[in-house]
Structures are given as C-alpha cells and as structure tokens.
Scaffold this active site. Structure first.
Site, short mmCIF file in Angstrom:
data_model
loop_
_atom_site.label_atom_id
_atom_site.label_comp_id
_atom_site.label_asym_id
_atom_site.label_seq_id
_atom_site.Cartn_x
_atom_site.Cartn_y
_atom_site.Cartn_z
N GLY A 145 0.83 -1.20 0.00
CA GLY A 145 0.00 0.00 0.00
C GLY A 145 0.86 1.24 0.00
N ASN A 146 0.26 2.38 0.35
CA ASN A 146 1.04 3.62 0.45
C ASN A 146 0.42 4.52 1.51
OD1 ASN A 146 -1.00 5.41 -0.89
ND2 ASN A 146 -0.63 3.95 -2.56
N TYR A 147 0.98 5.71 1.68
CA TYR A 147 0.60 6.56 2.81
C TYR A 147 -0.59 7.49 2.54
CZ TYR A 147 5.00 5.05 4.86
OH TYR A 147 6.01 4.30 5.38
#
Ligand code: PMT
Length: 338
Positions: A145-147
């Site tokens: 995923g990412n932020y």
C-alpha cells in the site's frame, strides 16, 4: 421525555437538522394547523422549528381542495415564504376525478433538487472522484500500500457536493467519514477501483483521479497467512495494475473532462506534462513534494495546475480550502473545453 428510556428527546432537533423539508401528502387538517401556528404533533413541531426551505404538497378530495378555507391557508403559507406544490389531477380515493392527487414522487424529488441546488455552479453534473490508497493483497493479513490518507480526494468530493454536483466517490481504505451527500463505493485493490471508476464514468461529466493507486500488485496472493518458518527469503513477483486515469482519458467523450493528479520526486513539471499527454487528461494537478509538512496525510497541500495551454502555481493552503479552489478552476476549464 421518553417514557421507556427516560431520555430527553429534543422536539425541535429535526427542524434544526434538516436541509430541506417536504410535507407530502399535506392534508387539509395539517395545512390548517401549519397556517395557524398550531403544534400538537411532531410533524408540526418540526415544521415550526425548521430553519430550512419547506415545501408543502396538499393532497385531498377535489371539493375539499377548492374549499375557501383550504385556499386561504395555502396563500397564508405561501406568504410566509414556503413553497407550494400544486396537486395533480386524476382519479381520487373517493372515486371522483379531479384536482387533489399528490404529484408523483419523481416530480416531488425534482422540486427538492431544484430548490436545494438552484444557483449552485455544479448543479445537475455527475462527478466521479477516486481517493485514498489501494491495498494489493499478499496474503489475508498483508498488503502492498502507500501513505495516502484520502484527505485530498474527500475534500474535493465535499467541495463538489456543496456546489450542487452528484458526487460518486470511489475510495480505497481510509479512516475518513463519508462526506455529506456523496455516494461512496469502498474498494481495496486497484482492479476493484478500476472497475467501479469505469462503470461510474460512463455517464459522468467530470472525473477527478486523486487516488494513489499501486502501480503493481503481487501476481498471486496466498489464501493462507504466509509463515516465516517456511523460508528465509520471500520473492514476490509483481504484475502491473490497470492505469485507471489512462483508461478513462482514452475513452472519454468530447463533452467529458478528466483531471489527474501527479506526484513526482524529480523533473516534476516535465513528468506532469508527459502524464497529461500520455493519459490524454484535460488537466493535471501536480503536487509539490517540497510542500512544508509533506503531502501524504497532511492537512495542507501545494499544487500547480498543468493543462495543454498553461501552467500556474497555487499557494500552499489547507486541503479543505484548496478543494474549493480546484472546484472553481475545473469549472472554468470544463466550461471552455469543447
Ligand atoms: O490522500 P492524501 O493523504 O490527502 O494525499 C493526497 C495525494 C498525494 C494522494 C494526492 O494529492 C495525489 O497526488 N494523488 C495521486 C498520487 C499518484 O499516485 O500519482 P501518480 O503520479 O502515481 O499517478 C498519476 C495519476 O494517475 C493520478 O491521478 C492517479 O490517480 C492515476 N493513476 C495512477 C496509477 C494507476 N494505476 N491508475 C491511476 O489512475
């Protein structure tokens, strides 16, 4: 006071809460009480405490409707600033035929929409927005995923909805509340987001793709949690995800307007211009990774607008405010684009 729970029920709460109130069918009895300021039930208490526009739609037998008292009460309520919806003609419950039927629900709905959204610049337009990160499953408990927090996309959804648009928000996993008046479609992976954006974009006017979509996903995802005891090294083979912005950019009709976002760490402007061209978008919003406090998860953002004809900067500001600025810029470009 509620007899069963002993809790205090505020009798004006609904009136203060509502954005609009529709009383349909409005009987001769309720009409008379509304006109004379009586409040012997919850409906009337709500009506009398409402601070929002009120629409009333009388429905009764034809002779009752023609009665002078009823007609006077309608005039009184109109003079008080409430909106009167004329009854329809047709068969009545008495077996008589004439004026007194409640208009069809679709007609009532149209009237509500007109009043709620009149004068708002995006009234009648459908906007599709993607927001948040995507989670690409490795196994049932792990993902790539990412932020992204979704704040930018949710703020834009709020701004469009407040300007009268019908907003469809396709959102990756976030901790945010659904903005008021927005249709939400929660998704996890890029493939799910792709399917839903394509489906919603078919009859949309504008798409704004703010999601931080994972470019790659694991080729396979394990049905069971991967156990570390089994191996010291784990190789994940990644395959490319569909590019959602690219799909809608290349399938859009002349009337549709597509906005992409870009997050670059080097050659920012050239890369953004390249994205505009390659993905056939009408506009790119380029984030500055140099914005104080960063971009992901922050309440603020600093962006530049990139179109085929121009490039200009917008000063750093709160995402909630920036969303309204973007909404206005998109409106101007959308109006003049074809
Ligand atoms: O969510 P926040 O914490 O508020 O942060 C906001 C944000 C930084 C996520 C947002 O402002 C932003 O910049 N979103 C796009 C980030 C990104 O992934 O940029 P990109 O350069 O990789 O992608 C370019 C465009 O293509 C984007 O519109 C993206 O939604 C779209 N895209 C990318 C890959 C893909 N497979 N499908 C896509 O549609």
């Amino acid at each position: 006071m509620n007899d069963e729970t002993g809790e205090w029920n505020n009798h004006v709460e609904l009136g203060l809460w509502a954005d609009i109130m529709l009383i349909a069918p409005c009987t001769a009895n309720t009409l008379a009480k509304m006109a004379s300021g009586m409040s012997d039930n919850l409906l009337l208490a709500t009506f009398m405490s409402a601070r929002c526009p009120v629409i009333f739609s009388p429905a009764m037998d034809l002779d009752m409707f023609e009665h002078l008292g009823v007609q006077e009460n309608i005039k009184t309520l109109e003079n008080q600033g409430h909106t009167y919806l004329e009854p329809a003609s047709g068969s009545l419950a008495s077996g008589l035929v004439g004026k007194g039927r409640m208009p069809e629900p679709e007609e009532l709905f149209e009237n509500i929409s007109e009043i709620l959204y009149s004068g708002k610049k995006w009234a009648g337009k459908k906007i599709v927005i993607s927001a948040g990160p995507t989670h690409e499953a490795i196994d049932p408990v792990r993902f790539i995923g990412n932020y992204s927090s979704g704040k930018m996309g949710y703020s834009i959804a709020t701004a469009f909805a407040e300007q009268g648009a019908q907003v469809h928000l396709i959102s990756g996993p976030t901790a945010l509340d659904t903005p008021k008046g927005v249709h939400i479609y929660p998704v996890k992976s890029a493939e799910e987001m792709h399917r839903l954006v394509i489906a919603q974009f078919a009859d949309a006017d504008v798409a704004v793709m703010t999601a931080a979509v994972a470019d790659y996903r694991p080729k396979t995802s394990s049905n069971q949690k991967i156990k570390k005891e089994k191996t010291d090294r784990l190789h994940l083979e990644l395959v490319k995800n569909p590019d959602i912005l690219n799909s809608i950019g290349h399938s859009k009709k002349e009337t549709q307007f597509v906005v992409g976002f870009a997050l670059e760490t080097e050659n920012e402007l050239d890369n953004a211009k390249g994205k505009l061209e390659r993905k056939n978008a009408n506009m790119i919003v380029l984030n500055s990774v140099h914005a104080a406090n960063g971009v992901f998860g922050s309440d603020e953002n600093k962006v530049s607008i990139v179109t085929k004809k121009e490039v200009f900067d917008i000063p750093q500001m709160k995402k909630s405010k920036l969303a309204f600025t973007l909404c206005d810029i998109i409106f101007e470009k959308y109006e003049n684009h074809s």
